[in-house]
Design a protein around this motif. Sequence first.
Motif, short mmCIF file in Angstrom:
data_model
loop_
_atom_site.label_atom_id
_atom_site.label_comp_id
_atom_site.label_asym_id
_atom_site.label_seq_id
_atom_site.Cartn_x
_atom_site.Cartn_y
_atom_site.Cartn_z
N GLN A 1 8.58 -18.71 -21.81
CA GLN A 1 10.26 -18.60 -20.63
C GLN A 1 11.19 -17.67 -21.63
O GLN A 1 12.54 -16.97 -20.48
N SER A 2 11.22 -17.13 -22.82
CA SER A 2 12.18 -15.73 -22.31
C SER A 2 11.24 -14.49 -23.31
O SER A 2 10.88 -14.68 -23.97
N PRO A 3 11.64 -13.55 -22.30
CA PRO A 3 12.23 -13.50 -20.99
C PRO A 3 11.56 -14.40 -19.59
O PRO A 3 10.11 -14.70 -20.13
N THR A 4 12.66 -14.32 -19.15
CA THR A 4 11.46 -15.46 -17.82
C THR A 4 10.32 -14.14 -16.70
O THR A 4 11.05 -12.61 -16.82
N VAL A 5 9.45 -14.90 -16.16
CA VAL A 5 9.01 -13.97 -15.54
C VAL A 5 8.78 -14.13 -14.27
O VAL A 5 8.70 -15.84 -14.17
N GLU A 6 9.30 -13.42 -13.64
CA GLU A 6 7.63 -14.07 -11.88
C GLU A 6 7.19 -13.10 -11.50
O GLU A 6 7.86 -11.50 -12.03
N VAL A 7 6.32 -13.72 -10.59
CA VAL A 7 5.44 -12.64 -9.91
C VAL A 7 5.60 -12.49 -9.20
O VAL A 7 5.36 -13.29 -7.75
N PHE A 8 5.47 -11.04 -8.13
CA PHE A 8 6.08 -10.94 -6.94
C PHE A 8 4.92 -10.63 -5.99
O PHE A 8 4.54 -9.50 -6.09
N PRO A 9 4.10 -11.22 -4.81
CA PRO A 9 2.38 -10.58 -3.85
C PRO A 9 3.32 -9.44 -3.51
O PRO A 9 4.30 -9.14 -2.93
N GLY A 10 1.64 -8.78 -3.18
CA GLY A 10 2.13 -7.80 -2.77
C GLY A 10 0.64 -7.55 -1.55
O GLY A 10 -0.26 -7.99 -1.32
N ILE A 11 1.03 -6.76 -0.23
CA ILE A 11 -0.42 -6.33 0.22
C ILE A 11 -1.64 -5.34 -0.21
O ILE A 11 -0.96 -4.53 -0.98
N THR A 12 -2.57 -6.08 -0.96
CA THR A 12 -3.28 -5.37 -1.41
C THR A 12 -4.49 -4.46 -0.42
O THR A 12 -3.92 -4.80 0.66
N PRO B 1 0.83 -1.16 -0.16
CA PRO B 1 0.17 0.00 0.20
C PRO B 1 1.24 1.09 -0.38
O PRO B 1 0.43 2.59 -0.91
N GLY B 2 2.34 1.50 0.30
CA GLY B 2 2.53 2.16 0.39
C GLY B 2 3.72 2.62 1.08
O GLY B 2 5.32 2.83 0.51
N GLU B 3 4.01 1.72 2.46
CA GLU B 3 5.05 1.63 2.86
C GLU B 3 5.74 0.67 2.89
O GLU B 3 5.52 -0.24 2.82
N LEU B 4 7.12 1.33 2.87
CA LEU B 4 8.63 0.20 2.93
C LEU B 4 8.62 -1.12 3.82
O LEU B 4 8.30 -2.09 3.16
N ALA B 5 7.96 -0.77 4.63
CA ALA B 5 7.96 -1.50 5.62
C ALA B 5 7.26 -3.03 5.40
O ALA B 5 6.95 -4.25 5.69
N GLN B 6 6.23 -2.65 4.60
CA GLN B 6 4.70 -3.12 4.12
C GLN B 6 5.02 -4.06 3.03
O GLN B 6 5.06 -5.07 2.32
N ILE B 7 6.32 -4.13 2.59
CA ILE B 7 6.49 -4.90 1.01
C ILE B 7 7.86 -6.02 1.42
O ILE B 7 8.44 -6.14 2.35
N THR B 8 7.29 -7.43 0.93
CA THR B 8 7.57 -8.36 1.36
C THR B 8 9.15 -8.62 1.14
O THR B 8 9.37 -7.29 0.28
N PRO B 9 10.23 -9.09 1.36
CA PRO B 9 12.00 -8.98 1.52
C PRO B 9 11.67 -9.46 -0.12
O PRO B 9 13.02 -9.23 -0.56
N ALA B 10 11.06 -10.09 -0.02
CA ALA B 10 11.48 -11.41 -1.38
C ALA B 10 11.20 -9.38 -2.91
O ALA B 10 11.49 -9.62 -3.81
N ALA B 11 10.06 -8.85 -2.88
CA ALA B 11 9.87 -7.66 -3.60
C ALA B 11 10.65 -7.16 -3.15
O ALA B 11 11.31 -6.52 -4.63
N GLN B 12 11.58 -6.60 -2.26
CA GLN B 12 11.95 -5.86 -2.14
C GLN B 12 13.53 -6.29 -2.73
O GLN B 12 14.88 -5.37 -3.46
#
Length: 604
Positions: free
Chosen positions: A464-475, A370-381
């Motif tokens: 496959q090319s480019p590879t894609v990975e989706v990183f979930p976040g807090i909606t 939603p906005g604050e850095l602490a609410q971003i998952t470490p994976a997404a960071q």
Amino acid sequence: MTFFSDASPLAAIAVTPQSVQTLLPLCRNLGAVLYIPDSFPASDHYRTYPGYLRDLLPQLWPEYSGFIFALATGAVVRLIAPLLSDKQTDPAIAVIDPQGKFVISLCGGHQGGADQLSRLIAQQLQAIPVLTGAAQALQLPALDTLGDPFGWRRGAGDWTAVSAAIAAQKKVQVIQDSGSRLWQDHLPTVHPFGFAEETAEDQVWISARQAPTVEISQVQWHPRVLWLGIGCVRGTPQALIQQAVQTTIDDYNLAPQAIAGVASLDLKADEEGLLAYCTEHNLPFKTYPAQVLKPVPVPNPSPVVAEEVGTPSVAEASALMAAQAHGSASLIVSKQIFKQDDYAVTLAIAEASQEYIDKVGTLWLVGTGPGELAQITPAAQTALVNADAIIGYSLYLDLIQPLQRPGQIIESFPITQERQRCQRAIALAEWGLKVAVVSSGDCGIYGMAGLVLEELEKKGWDGQSPTVEVFPGITALQAAAAKVGAPLMHDFCAISLSDLLTPQAKILQRLTAAAQADFVTALYNPKSQKRTELIATAQRIFLECRSPQTPVALVRSVYREDESIVQTTLAEMLHHPIDMLTVVLIGNTTTYQYKHWLITPRGY
Ligand code: SAH
């Protein structure tokens, strides 16, 4: 997770139970092999070693590109000192303190990738990376890794002298006649690079050509833009091909590092000398059928060759074809002929407008919460820190600004230009860059993930090319719910009131169904400047099935500086401000308010 650090393969070393605990999950995420003393029980999760670390390390040294030590810095310094040779070949060395609070980039900071590795580890451990290089302090990309994202190769130069000039904040002139200029667009406002006419300052030379010898200090980067078109008599030895290339490159003052690849006629796809040359130099080899080469306009067509293989040009035409696949092409060396005994090689060189990157690009579709850095998952960071380029809408890019690192390409687009954003991200990834596309909240909920995948599908993507990975976040609905208690405890749904991509009839149908089925409902995009009536219609629809006293929360800019939360009722909700930064939570028939908390009972 697949965060391939540039320093790969990676080894990690721990000697205490506490540091083993810190390193185990980290090694899993980074794909590192963990070594610990054989006093620990055997396990599939790590390898144990007998005796002393000082005996083990020399064995591991040539096998790994990076080392993570959970040891005292002094001990690490003593261990690695006898093994270090020079910064072009030394591995990345990162040291973690016992509590996992700091990650020191000890050695191999730039070319070894230790700075980047330390940033990655720090993201995973929520630790502070300790980077002591000068470029970092000046918020500049490091000179000796400047071209890495674009696959450029380092040429000759006095890297220490020019880096020192930059660290001393002296002016350095850049002479660039090929390769991407994107790096120039993303420098801090104050930087040492001058792009105007030649001066007497130290020089960064970026070209497919060799720099002239000069009195001043100079470094050279060579973007890979040269495509060699080669034809040869069957059985021509690799040595003659090698000699032809070497001679021509020298005669034309070109840099061998700038060679992108080799091209020829498809009849030559199994030509041993050519294949061996490409393998030795790690170059891609592209071949084209005669009917593809035949129409390519060339300066030196040969009727004899046409008679023999069906196209009047092999070397010039195939060089041009290969270069054209990377922007536009110009023939900079026309056909040269080299003969020895019964063998012969023809060689031509075309220059492409875009450099070849020898990597499969990636698209990381990242939800930044939603906005604050602490609410971003470490994976997404970690994905954001690791990306070569970050693409998104300017408001969200501002929110993640503290995560950006020097040298990253940051491109913002207005909120309306979502398709353009996708196309740009895909183009950069297809080229070979690591691209993060950011959406607020979760990128797969009214976000960019779907758009990017749809665009890829339209382009016939192979998955496959480019590879894609989706990183979930807090909606937004989760963040809003957390602020007011537990309104989503039972079945719930989300409905967007935006009618830009959805017909109104569909929205009304879903509102009615949600109201009737007694779902707790989150309304996204509830009200825009132009669309003001739909929220009132939604209220009427819910009032048909729920009491006017049903709790409603209007949560605006949650986890941002201007957050505001209003708790109201279904009957009263329109008497408060609602806009595009608000998410509206409507309780079900059992939701109630206690003090300032909203509760939807877990069971009925
Ligand atoms: N992908 C985002 C949603 C994008 S649609 C997510 O998962 O959250 C945009 C809508 O989301 C806004 O109109 C608003 O209704 C809601 N929204 C997004 N961020 C919000 C925030 N910080 N506070 C309140 N609502 C938010």
